[in-house]
Structures are given as C-alpha cells and as structure tokens.
Design an enzyme around this catalytic site. Structure first.
Site, PDB file in Angstrom:
ATOM      1  N   ASP A  89       0.851  -1.194   0.000  1.00  0.00           N
ATOM      2  CA  ASP A  89       0.000   0.000   0.000  1.00  0.00           C
ATOM      3  C   ASP A  89       0.887   1.245   0.000  1.00  0.00           C
ATOM      4  O   ASP A  89       1.690   1.429   0.922  1.00  0.00           O
ATOM      5  CB  ASP A  89      -0.867  -0.045   1.272  1.00  0.00           C
ATOM      6  CG  ASP A  89      -2.061   0.875   1.199  1.00  0.00           C
ATOM      7  OD1 ASP A  89      -2.398   1.330   0.099  1.00  0.00           O
ATOM      8  OD2 ASP A  89      -2.659   1.116   2.266  1.00  0.00           O
ATOM      9  N   LYS A 119      -1.078  -0.657  -4.253  1.00  0.00           N
ATOM     10  CA  LYS A 119      -2.374   0.036  -4.195  1.00  0.00           C
ATOM     11  C   LYS A 119      -2.127   1.500  -3.890  1.00  0.00           C
ATOM     12  O   LYS A 119      -1.223   1.828  -3.109  1.00  0.00           O
ATOM     13  CB  LYS A 119      -3.262  -0.576  -3.100  1.00  0.00           C
ATOM     14  CG  LYS A 119      -4.571   0.194  -2.913  1.00  0.00           C
ATOM     15  CD  LYS A 119      -5.496  -0.435  -1.893  1.00  0.00           C
ATOM     16  CE  LYS A 119      -5.227  -0.007  -0.475  1.00  0.00           C
ATOM     17  NZ  LYS A 119      -5.322   1.448  -0.223  1.00  0.00           N
ATOM     18  N   GLU A 188     -14.180   1.466  -0.589  1.00  0.00           N
ATOM     19  CA  GLU A 188     -14.274   1.445   0.874  1.00  0.00           C
ATOM     20  C   GLU A 188     -15.426   2.334   1.326  1.00  0.00           C
ATOM     21  O   GLU A 188     -15.472   3.535   0.996  1.00  0.00           O
ATOM     22  CB  GLU A 188     -12.959   1.940   1.496  1.00  0.00           C
ATOM     23  CG  GLU A 188     -13.023   1.997   3.024  1.00  0.00           C
ATOM     24  CD  GLU A 188     -11.687   2.266   3.698  1.00  0.00           C
ATOM     25  OE1 GLU A 188     -10.647   2.285   3.008  1.00  0.00           O
ATOM     26  OE2 GLU A 188     -11.700   2.461   4.928  1.00  0.00           O
TER      27      GLU A 188
HETATM   28  O1  KIV Z   1      -4.361   0.731   4.636  1.00  0.00           O
HETATM   29  C1  KIV Z   1      -5.265  -0.093   4.477  1.00  0.00           C
HETATM   30  O2  KIV Z   1      -5.339  -1.145   5.131  1.00  0.00           O
HETATM   31  C2  KIV Z   1      -6.258   0.208   3.487  1.00  0.00           C
HETATM   32  C3  KIV Z   1      -7.573  -0.455   3.668  1.00  0.00           C
HETATM   33  C4  KIV Z   1      -8.376   0.302   4.661  1.00  0.00           C
HETATM   34  C5  KIV Z   1      -8.272  -0.582   2.403  1.00  0.00           C
HETATM   35  O3  KIV Z   1      -6.044   1.017   2.631  1.00  0.00           O
END
Ligand code: KIV
Length: 286
Positions: A89, A119, A188
């Site tokens: 992420d 992501k 989300e």
């Molecule tokens: O950081 C994370 O875990 C996320 C989720 C809330 C989708 O972006």
C-alpha cells in the site's frame, strides 16, 4: 480444520475467479505469524496496508506512516505468505507529488519486498500515476470511497457517495482508474447500491468491497477488526470472527498472576545442569 493446499495466486487466477463470479478474498496483514495463518487459510489477496499506522503503531491516522517503516513489514508478510497475491500500500506522499515519484516508490515494493502489486488512493486525479505504474510493468489497484489519506478533506471516517452527485463522481473515478489500467479497484465504505453499479459497469476490472456490500467481485476486511485486536473502536463493517484480543488479555493476566503467585515457571519451563557439571562449576568458583 484442514489447511488449504494452495497454488500461487496470479493475475490470471484472480481474473479467472472474477469471470466465473467466484468471490475473491482479501485481508490486511502486517507481520510474519499473521501472514503464515493467512497463507494456511488460503486467502487470495493480502494487503500490507498503511492502516498499520493505526492498527500496529497506534497513530490516529495513516498519515505518519512512511515507506521505510512499511518495508520490513511487507517483507515479513511475503516470507509468511509466498502464495497469496501480495499488495504493498503506497503511503502518504509516496505517489501524490508526481508520476515519477509514484513509479519509483511502487518499484521499491516490487524490488525490495517481492510484492505482486501496489495500491494507491484517489480517483481521476491519480489516474496518471496508475497509468505510469502499470506502464512500468507493475499491477496496480485503485482505492475509492473512504480514502483514509484524505480523511481531513473527507470530513472524517464516514460513508462516501451517499448523494447522487457524489456517487456519480465515484462512478466516473472508477472508470478513469479502469481506463488507466488498474487491474482492481477497492471501494471502501460506499453504499451497496453504488458498489453494485460500479461492479456491473466494470469491464475486466476486479471490484473489491470493504464495507460496500455483497455485489463486488470480492471482500476485504482489516485483520485487527476481525479478531478484536484494535482497542480504539470496531467499525460497523467489520465482522469479529474470534476475539483473539480477549484470549491474549486473559493469558497475560494469568501469566502475571502466576509469576506473582510463584506458580510459574515449573520444571518443564527451564533447563537443568548435570550434577557433575554443577560440582565442577562450584569448585571453579571456590
Ligand atoms: O491501509 C489499508 O489497510 C487500506 C484499507 C483500509 C483498504 O487502505
């Protein structure tokens, strides 16, 4: 419970599930022992989210998390789950400044952690970042609706896209991300009906739901919410599948009491020394 014998998840296997309308599972994960369990449970996709700023590090938002802090966690999760589709992420300000910054930092998750994808948050305004990353050969997931890195602009952790106008913006953002080459989009906390519309309109893009209803191609939950491990609050969208927090707390209390009451440790919890070695030691110490 029998463990699932699993094969390495690939983009092909994920698309296959989407086409056959077999629900895709996804979970956040932040360390090796959790990743080992996720691997054994057969979960398809694993996100090392910047939510670790809240769940692991105790901040009130995800904004203080840096990529240098995340990288050892992503590496640990990769070691624990070699077969899930692993997503790094992108933390705050690792992609917003420019397309080049986005590509370089996405590349770090791939090269340093062995990720399968990255992501990032945001809609049409971030489509050029998604395109740049995908053109660099890195699969990318978009994230729309409640995007925690914009929590201040969104007015808090709340449902997004409730009015027709705001819902239309999210539909348009989803199309922009899909056109830019995102292989998946996470929705989300948007209303279930909006999630359904976006899923129906998706052309080859996997739509994942976090608190956005049952009609997406798959579901995501946050590990700590599922197991009673986040002490500050439990979001409505989370289902608690077991209270590991309570189990651990009871264990800690028992340990504390047993040490005070001299019931722990017992002989099976320590290591002995042969009589002759002890005798020898005593002589050496005389
Ligand atoms: O950081 C994370 O875990 C996320 C989720 C809330 C989708 O972006």
């Amino acid at each position: 419970m029998p463990e699932t014998k699993r094969q390495k998840a690939t983009l092909g296997s994920l698309y296959d599930k989407m086409r056959k309308r077999e629900p895709i599972t996804m979970i956040t994960c932040y360390d090796y022992p959790m990743a080992d369990l996720v691997e054994k449970a057969g979960v398809d996709m694993v996100l090392v989210g910047d939510s670790m700023g809240m769940t692991i590090l105790g901040y009130d938002s995800t904004l203080p998390v840096t990529q240098d802090v995340m990288i050892p966690h992503v590496q640990a999760v990769r070691r624990g789950t070699p077969n899930a589709w692993l997503i790094g992420d992108m933390p705050y300000m690792t992609y917003q400044p420019s397309v080049e910054t986005a590509i370089r930092n996405a590349g770090r998750f791939m090269a340093e952690c062995g990720c399968d994808a990255i992501k990032l948050e945001g809609g049409a305004a971030m489509a050029d970042r998604i395109k740049g990353i995908v053109d660099a050969g890195i699969p990318a997931i978009g994230h729309l609706g409640l995007t925690p890195q914009s929590v201040s602009a969104l007015g808090g952790f709340r449902v997004q896209g409730k009015s027709a106008a705001l819902a239309k913006k999210i539909v348009d953002d989803a199309k922009a991300l899909e056109k830019a080459g995102a292989f998946a989009i996470l929705l989300e906390m948007v209303p279930d009906r909006l999630c359904k519309i976006i899923t129906e309109r998706a052309e080859g893009c996997i739509i994942m739901s976090l608190g956005s209803g049952p009609d997406a191609h798959g579901q995501l939950l946050i590990y700590h919410d599922m197991f009673g491990l986040y002490p500050k609050f439990k979001p409505k969208m989370a289902k608690v599948y077991g209270n590991a927090g309570e189990v651990i707390l009871n264990g800690l209390k028992a340990y504390h009491d047993e040490v005070i009451g001299k019931q722990f440790p017992k002989e099976e919890n320590w290591f002995g020394m042969p009589d002759e070695e002890l005798e020898e030691l005593r002589k050496m110490l005389e």
